[in-house]
Design a protein around this motif. Structure first.
Motif, PDB file in Angstrom:
ATOM      1  N   PHE A 227      12.333 -37.028 -16.340  1.00 35.54           N
ATOM      2  CA  PHE A 227      10.918 -37.038 -15.946  1.00 35.54           C
ATOM      3  C   PHE A 227      10.768 -36.659 -14.476  1.00 35.54           C
ATOM      4  O   PHE A 227       9.842 -35.940 -14.102  1.00 35.54           O
ATOM      5  N   LEU A 228      11.676 -37.166 -13.645  1.00 32.50           N
ATOM      6  CA  LEU A 228      11.600 -36.873 -12.216  1.00 32.50           C
ATOM      7  C   LEU A 228      11.807 -35.382 -11.964  1.00 32.50           C
ATOM      8  O   LEU A 228      11.067 -34.760 -11.189  1.00 32.50           O
ATOM      9  N   ILE A 229      12.805 -34.798 -12.642  1.00 32.57           N
ATOM     10  CA  ILE A 229      13.059 -33.364 -12.484  1.00 32.57           C
ATOM     11  C   ILE A 229      11.866 -32.554 -12.974  1.00 32.57           C
ATOM     12  O   ILE A 229      11.435 -31.585 -12.328  1.00 32.57           O
ATOM     13  N   ALA A 230      11.301 -32.972 -14.139  1.00 33.55           N
ATOM     14  CA  ALA A 230      10.136 -32.263 -14.688  1.00 33.55           C
ATOM     15  C   ALA A 230       8.952 -32.353 -13.736  1.00 33.55           C
ATOM     16  O   ALA A 230       8.237 -31.363 -13.513  1.00 33.55           O
ATOM     17  N   PHE A 231       8.758 -33.547 -13.141  1.00 31.98           N
ATOM     18  CA  PHE A 231       7.652 -33.720 -12.198  1.00 31.98           C
ATOM     19  C   PHE A 231       7.854 -32.858 -10.948  1.00 31.98           C
ATOM     20  O   PHE A 231       6.919 -32.203 -10.474  1.00 31.98           O
ATOM     21  N   LEU A 232       9.088 -32.850 -10.426  1.00 28.54           N
ATOM     22  CA  LEU A 232       9.365 -32.052  -9.228  1.00 28.54           C
ATOM     23  C   LEU A 232       9.192 -30.559  -9.515  1.00 28.54           C
ATOM     24  O   LEU A 232       8.675 -29.811  -8.673  1.00 28.54           O
ATOM     25  N   LEU A 233       9.621 -30.133 -10.707  1.00 30.90           N
ATOM     26  CA  LEU A 233       9.422 -28.730 -11.080  1.00 30.90           C
ATOM     27  C   LEU A 233       7.940 -28.397 -11.194  1.00 30.90           C
ATOM     28  O   LEU A 233       7.497 -27.321 -10.766  1.00 30.90           O
ATOM     29  N   PHE A 234       7.180 -29.347 -11.762  1.00 27.09           N
ATOM     30  CA  PHE A 234       5.738 -29.137 -11.878  1.00 27.09           C
ATOM     31  C   PHE A 234       5.096 -29.009 -10.495  1.00 27.09           C
ATOM     32  O   PHE A 234       4.300 -28.104 -10.250  1.00 27.09           O
ATOM     33  N   VAL A 235       5.466 -29.927  -9.601  1.00 23.53           N
ATOM     34  CA  VAL A 235       4.924 -29.877  -8.234  1.00 23.53           C
ATOM     35  C   VAL A 235       5.324 -28.576  -7.552  1.00 23.53           C
ATOM     36  O   VAL A 235       4.507 -27.922  -6.873  1.00 23.53           O
ATOM     37  N   PHE A 236       6.596 -28.175  -7.752  1.00 24.90           N
ATOM     38  CA  PHE A 236       7.081 -26.936  -7.135  1.00 24.90           C
ATOM     39  C   PHE A 236       6.287 -25.729  -7.637  1.00 24.90           C
ATOM     40  O   PHE A 236       5.883 -24.864  -6.851  1.00 24.90           O
ATOM     41  N   VAL A 237       6.059 -25.681  -8.959  1.00 20.74           N
ATOM     42  CA  VAL A 237       5.315 -24.555  -9.538  1.00 20.74           C
ATOM     43  C   VAL A 237       3.881 -24.549  -9.034  1.00 20.74           C
ATOM     44  O   VAL A 237       3.334 -23.487  -8.692  1.00 20.74           O
ATOM     45  N   VAL A 238       3.259 -25.753  -8.974  1.00 16.37           N
ATOM     46  CA  VAL A 238       1.881 -25.835  -8.476  1.00 16.37           C
ATOM     47  C   VAL A 238       1.808 -25.348  -7.023  1.00 16.37           C
ATOM     48  O   VAL A 238       0.925 -24.569  -6.655  1.00 16.37           O
ATOM     49  N   LEU A 239       2.763 -25.821  -6.205  1.00 13.23           N
ATOM     50  CA  LEU A 239       2.781 -25.399  -4.801  1.00 13.23           C
ATOM     51  C   LEU A 239       3.038 -23.898  -4.684  1.00 13.23           C
ATOM     52  O   LEU A 239       2.439 -23.221  -3.840  1.00 13.23           O
TER      53      LEU A 239
ATOM     54  N   SER B  37      -0.112 -22.137  -5.735  1.00  9.39           N
ATOM     55  CA  SER B  37      -1.126 -22.327  -4.688  1.00  9.39           C
ATOM     56  C   SER B  37      -0.807 -21.474  -3.465  1.00  9.39           C
ATOM     57  O   SER B  37      -1.701 -20.838  -2.890  1.00  9.39           O
ATOM     58  N   TYR B  38       0.483 -21.470  -3.086  1.00  6.73           N
ATOM     59  CA  TYR B  38       0.905 -20.668  -1.928  1.00  6.73           C
ATOM     60  C   TYR B  38       0.675 -19.182  -2.187  1.00  6.73           C
ATOM     61  O   TYR B  38       0.194 -18.449  -1.312  1.00  6.73           O
ATOM     62  N   SER B  39       0.998 -18.738  -3.417  1.00  3.60           N
ATOM     63  CA  SER B  39       0.818 -17.326  -3.763  1.00  3.60           C
ATOM     64  C   SER B  39      -0.657 -16.941  -3.752  1.00  3.60           C
ATOM     65  O   SER B  39      -1.030 -15.885  -3.232  1.00  3.60           O
ATOM     66  N   ILE B  40      -1.497 -17.825  -4.328  1.00  2.34           N
ATOM     67  CA  ILE B  40      -2.939 -17.539  -4.349  1.00  2.34           C
ATOM     68  C   ILE B  40      -3.490 -17.511  -2.921  1.00  2.34           C
ATOM     69  O   ILE B  40      -4.287 -16.647  -2.570  1.00  2.34           O
ATOM     70  N   ARG B  41      -3.041 -18.484  -2.110  1.00  7.72           N
ATOM     71  CA  ARG B  41      -3.528 -18.524  -0.726  1.00  7.72           C
ATOM     72  C   ARG B  41      -3.106 -17.266   0.039  1.00  7.72           C
ATOM     73  O   ARG B  41      -3.894 -16.692   0.791  1.00  7.72           O
ATOM     74  N   ASN B  42      -1.849 -16.846  -0.172  1.00  6.72           N
ATOM     75  CA  ASN B  42      -1.386 -15.624   0.489  1.00  6.72           C
ATOM     76  C   ASN B  42      -2.150 -14.407  -0.013  1.00  6.72           C
ATOM     77  O   ASN B  42      -2.465 -13.496   0.756  1.00  6.72           O
ATOM     78  N   LEU B  43      -2.434 -14.393  -1.321  1.00 11.68           N
ATOM     79  CA  LEU B  43      -3.204 -13.284  -1.881  1.00 11.68           C
ATOM     80  C   LEU B  43      -4.592 -13.215  -1.252  1.00 11.68           C
ATOM     81  O   LEU B  43      -5.053 -12.138  -0.850  1.00 11.68           O
ATOM     82  N   LEU B  44      -5.233 -14.389  -1.151  1.00 12.21           N
ATOM     83  CA  LEU B  44      -6.562 -14.424  -0.531  1.00 12.21           C
ATOM     84  C   LEU B  44      -6.492 -14.050   0.950  1.00 12.21           C
ATOM     85  O   LEU B  44      -7.389 -13.384   1.478  1.00 12.21           O
ATOM     86  N   LYS B  45      -5.403 -14.503   1.589  1.00 10.97           N
ATOM     87  CA  LYS B  45      -5.238 -14.175   3.013  1.00 10.97           C
ATOM     88  C   LYS B  45      -5.047 -12.675   3.201  1.00 10.97           C
ATOM     89  O   LYS B  45      -5.647 -12.058   4.098  1.00 10.97           O
ATOM     90  N   LEU B  46      -4.211 -12.076   2.355  1.00 12.79           N
ATOM     91  CA  LEU B  46      -3.989 -10.628   2.436  1.00 12.79           C
ATOM     92  C   LEU B  46      -5.269  -9.866   2.129  1.00 12.79           C
ATOM     93  O   LEU B  46      -5.561  -8.840   2.750  1.00 12.79           O
TER      94      LEU B  46
END
Length: 467
Positions: A208-220, A223-232
């Motif tokens: 569960f911990l690994i799944a949660f960390l992977l979920f958080v990583f994917v969300v981040l 989010s980072y990709s979308i933010r960079n896309l909007l920034k670009l």
């Protein structure tokens, strides 16, 4: 670009939701499979403990004790309830021995102590010689007769096994005749697992911990990709806007230069020195204007770390009055300019050229954006030199207030060219104030004017100035 950006963002969000749903499904499916596996393993271990000759011997003894009481029941010496109680008591007397044996077996087979076991008599039937049957214990009863193990509500457990046992018993009835009765007995085994969900959760906590960390990583990551896309996208829009603005600003002097050049090269101008002089003067003015535009782009694009300050001790009371006097000379009669300048002898350690440039930039913006009443105040408060410039112009919307100090940013989005400029003025002002370790802020409401506040620390630059 706008449609593509929205499509990419929507696709990313949909993919994230799909991935999260799939991960959740697989995680909970794993949880359910582990629960079933744990139950099956526990059932197997219980079978290994109770299906032994020793347990069969205990069961045989309490059953035989019970069978010996059936003649008394048939002869009317005890009731049906007392007969059932005899069975319960016979099993109860041997249950401590069984529980001790079961505990040792559980330790041997590593059965979780939270797994409980019980054996019950789920049905008991007597068949007489005349073929009639008599139900002593009815199988449909919700509370079967408890025999061995740990008692718990039957509906809270799992039925893991059941078997039938048949035995013939002869006895002398009240008429001194031998009578035979067939005893059909059904025993059921039940298992209960206390806190099964918690047991499985503890087993899978790493997953569960690994799944949660992977979920958080994917969300981040999304989010980072979308933010960079909007920034670009924003940078691309700013560059496009800047190119359009600089093109618009260059068109006028270039068009004027073209006309003046054609006029100067015409035969008519060659014969008229006055027309030639006017054309040459026009060319010189437009050349200066072009040079100023280029210098504005180069100079106003400097960051505060690139600005080299020549600090001087300046009395800001006199300094701001001088700026106001010079600025007043450029105003038309329809603009009201007010000042409120505190008379102080405290010196400021500033670069006069850059600070005057910043203040004039803000004053010019106030006029550019339809300000008709402009007020400049200066005072010392909270260890800061504070210069405030307010106007009653078009104001700034909430979404633009955080953007106006960005490079090439212009407020008016509907009509890019209704207000001239390259979007560098406030950026340059911000860099100048930062270079003085000060701050610049704005308070504004759309259609209600703006107030810019410049704060410069009292002690900034003192050491550099002295050295």
């Amino acid at each position: 670009m706008k449609i593509k950006s929205r499509t990419l963002i929507a696709g990313s969000i949909i993919a994230l939701i799909a991935l999260t749903t799939m991960q959740g499904y697989l995680t909970f499916n794993t949880f359910d499979l582990r629960k079933n596996s744990f139950a099956v393993n526990s059932r197997t271990k219980i079978g290994s403990i109770v299906k032994t000759p020793y347990v069969d011997s205990l069961s045989w003894h309490y059953r035989m004790d019970f069978v010996k009481k059936i003649p008394e029941y048939r002869n009317g010496k005890i009731t049906k309830e007392e007969l059932i109680l005899e069975l319960e008591n016979a099993a109860k007397s041997r249950n401590p021995t069984f529980k001790k044996y079961f505990k040792e077996g559980a330790e041997h087979f590593k059965l979780d102590p939270r797994v409980l076991f019980k054996k019950v008599a789920s049905s008991l039937e007597l068949t007489h010689e005349d073929g009639t049957t008599e139900q002593i214990i009815i199988e449909s009863d919700k509370s079967p007769t408890f025999l061995l193990g740990t008692d718990f509500p039957t509906d809270e457990g799992y039925l893991i096994n059941a078997w039938n046992w048949t035995f013939d018993e002869d006895f002398i009835n009240n008429n001194n005749q031998t009578e035979n009765v067939i005893i059909t007995y059904r025993a059921s085994l039940y298992m209960k697992i206390i806190d099964l969900d918690w047991i499985i959760f503890n087993q899978l906590i790493g997953l569960f911990l690994i799944a949660f960390l992977l979920f958080v990583f994917v969300v981040l990551l999304v989010s980072y990709s979308i933010r960079n896309l909007l920034k670009l996208k924003h940078i691309s829009d700013v560059k496009t806007d800047f190119i359009n603005n600089i093109t618009h600003e260059l068109k006028t002097p270039l068009a004027t230069l073209s006309i003046a050049t054609k006029t100067l090269s015409s035969k008519f101008a060659q014969d008229n020195k006055e027309i030639a002089k006017v054309s040459i003067d026009t060319i010189n003015r437009q050349n200066v204007r072009l040079q100023n535009l280029i210098d504005q782009v180069v100079d106003n694009s400097l960051g505060y770390n690139d600005i080299k300050l020549n600090l001087e001790q300046v009395n800001l009371t006199d300094f701001t009055n001088e700026i106001c006097d010079d600025f007043s000379l450029t105003l038309t009669n329809d603009i009201q300019f007010l000042r409120s300048i505190e008379n102080t002898q405290t010196l400021a350690h500033i670069d006069p050229f850059y600070i005057s440039t910043a203040i004039i930039n803000i004053l010019n913006n106030a006029i550019k954006f339809d300000g008709t009443v402009i007020k400049l105040t200066y005072k010392i408060t909270d260890h800061y030199h504070v210069v405030t410039i307010s106007d009653n112009g078009i104001g700034i919307s909430k979404k633009n207030k955080s953007l106006i100090f960005g490079k090439f940013y212009r407020i008016n989005e509907q009509n890019k060219h209704s207000y001239k400029g390259l979007g560098l003025g406030l950026y340059y002002c911000n860099q100048i104030i930062k270079a003085h370790h000060g701050t610049i802020s704005v308070k504004s409401e759309e259609h209600e004017g703006s107030t810019f506040c410049i704060k410069i620390p009292l002690n900034h630059g003192k050491e550099n100035f002295t050295s």
